[in-house]
Design a protein around this motif. Structure first.
Motif, PDB file in Angstrom:
ATOM      1  N   ALA A 259       0.809  -1.219   0.000  1.00 12.61           N
ATOM      2  CA  ALA A 259       0.000   0.000   0.000  1.00 12.61           C
ATOM      3  C   ALA A 259       0.839   1.264   0.000  1.00 12.61           C
ATOM      4  CB  ALA A 259      -0.943   0.002   1.201  1.00 12.61           C
ATOM      5  N   VAL A 260       1.939   1.277   0.747  1.00 10.94           N
ATOM      6  CA  VAL A 260       2.653   2.550   0.941  1.00 10.94           C
ATOM      7  C   VAL A 260       3.857   2.748   0.026  1.00 10.94           C
ATOM      8  CG1 VAL A 260       1.884   2.705   3.340  1.00 10.94           C
ATOM      9  CG2 VAL A 260       4.133   1.701   2.845  1.00 10.94           C
ATOM     10  N   LEU A 261       4.483   1.683  -0.419  1.00 10.00           N
ATOM     11  CA  LEU A 261       5.660   1.861  -1.274  1.00 10.00           C
ATOM     12  C   LEU A 261       5.343   2.649  -2.552  1.00 10.00           C
ATOM     13  CD1 LEU A 261       7.734  -1.435  -0.996  1.00 10.00           C
ATOM     14  CD2 LEU A 261       8.652   0.886  -0.848  1.00 10.00           C
ATOM     15  N   PRO A 262       4.272   2.338  -3.255  1.00  4.85           N
ATOM     16  CA  PRO A 262       3.978   3.138  -4.455  1.00  4.85           C
ATOM     17  C   PRO A 262       3.642   4.591  -4.143  1.00  4.85           C
ATOM     18  CG  PRO A 262       2.797   1.039  -4.494  1.00  4.85           C
ATOM     19  CD  PRO A 262       3.341   1.206  -3.123  1.00  4.85           C
TER      20      PRO A 262
ATOM     21  N   GLY B 239       5.479   6.395  -2.206  1.00  2.00           N
ATOM     22  CA  GLY B 239       6.732   7.074  -1.921  1.00  2.00           C
ATOM     23  C   GLY B 239       7.285   6.850  -0.533  1.00  2.00           C
ATOM     24  N   VAL B 240       6.627   6.025   0.268  1.00  2.00           N
ATOM     25  CA  VAL B 240       7.139   5.717   1.613  1.00  2.00           C
ATOM     26  C   VAL B 240       8.111   4.552   1.473  1.00  2.00           C
ATOM     27  CG1 VAL B 240       6.547   5.072   3.973  1.00  2.00           C
ATOM     28  CG2 VAL B 240       4.961   6.467   2.626  1.00  2.00           C
ATOM     29  N   THR B 241       9.371   4.783   1.770  1.00  2.00           N
ATOM     30  CA  THR B 241      10.387   3.741   1.603  1.00  2.00           C
ATOM     31  C   THR B 241      10.916   3.203   2.932  1.00  2.00           C
ATOM     32  OG1 THR B 241      12.071   5.473   1.349  1.00  2.00           O
ATOM     33  CG2 THR B 241      11.117   4.552  -0.665  1.00  2.00           C
ATOM     34  N   THR B 242      10.641   3.901   4.031  1.00  2.00           N
ATOM     35  CA  THR B 242      11.150   3.482   5.342  1.00  2.00           C
ATOM     36  C   THR B 242      10.084   3.737   6.401  1.00  2.00           C
ATOM     37  OG1 THR B 242      13.415   4.084   4.711  1.00  2.00           O
ATOM     38  CG2 THR B 242      12.984   3.795   7.058  1.00  2.00           C
TER      39      THR B 242
ATOM     40  N   ALA C 285      10.198  -5.633   1.046  1.00  2.00           N
ATOM     41  CA  ALA C 285      10.856  -4.658   0.179  1.00  2.00           C
ATOM     42  C   ALA C 285      10.850  -3.281   0.827  1.00  2.00           C
ATOM     43  CB  ALA C 285      10.159  -4.606  -1.177  1.00  2.00           C
ATOM     44  N   LEU C 286       9.811  -2.994   1.569  1.00  2.00           N
ATOM     45  CA  LEU C 286       9.763  -1.772   2.376  1.00  2.00           C
ATOM     46  C   LEU C 286      10.815  -1.880   3.468  1.00  2.00           C
ATOM     47  CD1 LEU C 286       8.193   0.848   3.243  1.00  2.00           C
ATOM     48  CD2 LEU C 286       6.744  -0.652   4.614  1.00  2.00           C
ATOM     49  N   ARG C 287      11.543  -0.785   3.716  1.00  2.00           N
ATOM     50  CA  ARG C 287      12.508  -0.800   4.814  1.00  2.00           C
ATOM     51  C   ARG C 287      11.747  -0.671   6.128  1.00  2.00           C
ATOM     52  NH1 ARG C 287      15.251   2.825   3.132  1.00  2.00           N
ATOM     53  NH2 ARG C 287      16.848   1.582   2.083  1.00  2.00           N
ATOM     54  N   ILE C 288      11.731  -1.747   6.890  1.00  2.00           N
ATOM     55  CA  ILE C 288      11.018  -1.795   8.166  1.00  2.00           C
ATOM     56  C   ILE C 288      12.054  -1.844   9.280  1.00  2.00           C
ATOM     57  CG2 ILE C 288       9.436  -3.099   9.626  1.00  2.00           C
ATOM     58  CD1 ILE C 288       8.091  -4.163   7.109  1.00  2.00           C
TER      59      ILE C 288
ATOM     60  N   GLU D  85       8.533  -6.637  -6.749  1.00  5.17           N
ATOM     61  CA  GLU D  85       7.820  -7.375  -5.704  1.00  5.17           C
ATOM     62  C   GLU D  85       8.011  -6.665  -4.360  1.00  5.17           C
ATOM     63  OE1 GLU D  85       5.834 -10.052  -6.065  1.00  5.17           O
ATOM     64  OE2 GLU D  85       6.099  -9.732  -8.201  1.00  5.17           O
ATOM     65  N   THR D  86       6.989  -6.760  -3.512  1.00  4.10           N
ATOM     66  CA  THR D  86       7.045  -6.058  -2.227  1.00  4.10           C
ATOM     67  C   THR D  86       7.368  -6.981  -1.059  1.00  4.10           C
ATOM     68  OG1 THR D  86       4.631  -6.243  -2.120  1.00  4.10           O
ATOM     69  CG2 THR D  86       5.545  -4.166  -2.902  1.00  4.10           C
ATOM     70  N   GLY D  87       7.934  -8.123  -1.347  1.00  7.06           N
ATOM     71  CA  GLY D  87       8.396  -8.974  -0.257  1.00  7.06           C
ATOM     72  C   GLY D  87       7.549 -10.201  -0.050  1.00  7.06           C
TER      73      GLY D  87
END
Length: 587
Positions: A103-106, A108-111, A139-142, A365-367
């Motif tokens: 939901a958030v990566l597209p 612009g939220v990367t971390t 894929a999102l930096r968590i 892919e988002t993980g």
């Protein structure tokens, strides 16, 4: 695989980046024709950006270079650093971390900096282990934190675990844990109780972040809280509160979950000579329909810009300031030698994202999904309840009751009530609240009374109930409360609305009673149906009486009375009343 940020320190990678920057080798990717949002200088200036793997090798004048394996045409677009959410709870969106990432990566939220204390309060260390596993796969930096307050108010509520200083010290030693999450038991912090002193000291000794929750603290109390070494706060209640906490040296995690406060926050920040480097942005809690429709910290950025904060000041807060706060010098700005987390925006004011690069690569892919631990399953295995379970026995024709007055910023109240057939008749203008321990032990509902929470015509039950997440039920009649509670139990957790003794809307959240593994669109639609059904039950009075107030009504670490599974708790005043009855009349 070398973990971040050390992965950028590979000598061969740096050799390649230096050669490309000199012009002796081609870039892997070249972002051409962009307007760079320089969060250091505040400038918007033309620039091309050359990438080698995950590294930014060069930021140079437009048109100087064409040698690249791939060219991304960014003409008419703004290049900005990836957005950083400095404080949030994935669980509040009621979806899994991989669904949240999609939901958030597209957008612009990367971390994100994730405090998994919701999972921790329900499932204990299994919840933290799950967060670490998700972070490794996403894929999102968590960046997970160690929950500091499990439970949030020890002795005043029952949680599914108890994280003392020894447990937290072991968590903080894990390389995947990035700090101590929001320290919420404010009274215990400033009183320097043995338990909380040890927890805070564990955070300080780890050398990692020590994050705060300083709601309603001011003056000497705020100074004392900051003097413990806790260094941030997101519980900002007014412009005056914001400025006092900035001046106290705290890092501010300005949140989007209280949008009615944003106009005065924007005005206060815009009035300062410069954007404080200690102001960051966060989402904190985002419901699933909001996440689907408007986003998370990106929506916070849009809103505060719309309320008058200069866009470059706002972007600085969401990128450079945030990176400095979380001690990640590899992200937060676009410059040579930095990590290539880059978003291409159509417009800075509306934060419309055209493309996202994460580690120099366009989104793919988002993980992979992580397996739910057994501790997340069947956490609402409670017996069915009858209407009589939601009554308060009493003697005499009348009783004097203590009440919880006002949503959000609660106060003590008193009211007289009649007794009929051995039970209290809810007084006019009150709403019943009941909390049921779902973590083992006594499951008898603890019933109390609310004043100023609206005129109810039905009931609402939820296993999402900060922060111990016991089953909490609100209602006008015991029949509706039983129907709502049983609907949540049948769904293995979640939310339900009842009228006339029947459930009329249900949101199943079977994973720890907090989230669903269904797609976001489905969860959002089911949650929206609950919202709509609640409009038939009570007339909301924003900003304080909203659905958000219901899931926070048991947050016993905050000032004022709150209903818990042990009674009416006011942890700041040191009060726990097992019964709402103050006195009974003999006739």
């Amino acid at each position: 695989m070398t973990p971040e940020p050390q992965d950028l320190n590979n000598a061969e990678l740096r050799d390649q980046a230096v050669a490309a920057a000199r012009g002796d080798a081609a870039f892997d990717r070249l972002i051409r024709g962009a307007t760079l949002a320089d969060v250091v200088t505040g400038e918007l200036r033309p620039a091309d950006i050359g990438l080698v793997g995950p590294l930014i090798a060069s930021v140079h004048p437009t048109g100087q270079r064409e040698d690249a394996t791939e060219i991304i045409d960014a003409t008419g677009l703004i290049a900005a650093p990836g957005l950083i959410d400095t404080h949030m709870h994935v669980e509040s969106s009621m979806v899994t971390p991989e669904t949240y990432a999609r939901a958030v990566l597209p957008r612009g939220v990367t971390t994100i900096v994730w405090d998994p204390h919701e999972f921790g309060n329900v499932a204990g260390l299994a919840g933290v282990d799950y967060a670490l596993d998700c972070a490794a796969r996403a894929a999102l930096r968590i960046l997970p934190l160690a929950p500091s307050c499990v439970p949030s108010a020890p002795g005043y509520e029952t949680a599914g675990a108890d994280f003392d200083a020894r447990v937290i010290e072991r968590m903080l030693a894990l390389p995947g844990i990035h700090g101590l999450a929001e320290v919420m038991d404010m009274r215990a912090v400033t009183a320097r109780t043995e338990r909380m002193r040890g927890i805070v000291q564990s955070g300080l000794s780890s050398g990692k972040l020590v994050c705060g929750h300083a709601r309603s603290l001011s003056g000497a109390a705020l100074q004392a809280y900051a003097a413990t070494g806790i260094s941030s706060d997101h519980e900002i209640t007014s412009a005056e509160d914001l400025l006092e906490k900035i001046r106290a040296g705290l890092t501010i995690e300005l949140r989007g979950s209280h949008p009615y406060l944003l106009p005065e926050f924007a005005a206060a920040l815009q009035s300062l000579p410069q954007m404080p480097p200690t102001v960051t942005l966060c989402s904190d809690d985002v419901f699933p329909d909001n996440l689907l429709d408007t986003g998370a910290v990106d929506e916070m950025l849009r809103r505060i810009i719309a309320h008058g904060l200069d866009p470059m000041r706002a972007l600085q807060a969401a990128t450079l300031n945030a990176a400095i706060r979380i001690e990640r010098r590899d992200i937060g700005l676009i410059g040579p030698g930095k990590r290539a987390d880059i978003i291409l925006l159509e417009d800075l004011k509306t934060v419309r994202v055209r493309q996202v690069l994460r580690n120099g690569t366009p989104l793919g892919e988002t993980g992979a999904a992580s397996r739910f631990p057994d501790a997340f399953l069947d956490t609402c295995a409670l017996p069915n309840f009858t209407p009589s379970d939601f009554t308060v026995p009493a003697e005499g024709p009348t009783v004097r009751l203590t009440t919880i007055s006002r949503p959000r910023f609660t106060e003590w109240g008193e009211v007289s009530a009649e007794v009929k057939d051995g039970v209290i008749v809810p007084p006019e203008g009150t709403t019943m609240i009941a909390v049921i321990n779902r973590h083992g032990g006594d499951t008898a509902p603890k019933v109390g009374f609310l004043q100023g929470w609206g005129q109810w015509n039905g009931a609402f039950a939820t296993s999402v109930s900060h922060d111990s997440h016991n089953l909490t039920i609100f209602g006008s009649t015991s029949e509706d409360m039983a129907a709502a509670a049983n609907a949540v139990i049948a769904a293995r957790g979640g939310m339900a609305v009842a009228q006339h003794g029947e459930a009329i809307a249900t949101l199943p959240l079977p994973v720890a009673g907090l989230v669903s593994d269904a797609p976001l669109a489905q969860v959002a639609a089911e949650f929206a149906a609950v919202r709509t059904a609640m409009e038939r039950v009570v007339e909301w009075e924003p900003p304080y009486l909203t659905l958000k107030a219901l899931v926070g009504a048991t947050l016993a670490c905050n000032a004022g009375p709150h209903q818990t599974d042990l009674g009416i708790a006011d942890s700041h005043a040191g009060i726990l009343r097992p019964s709402p009855i103050l006195s009974e009349s003999s006739g």
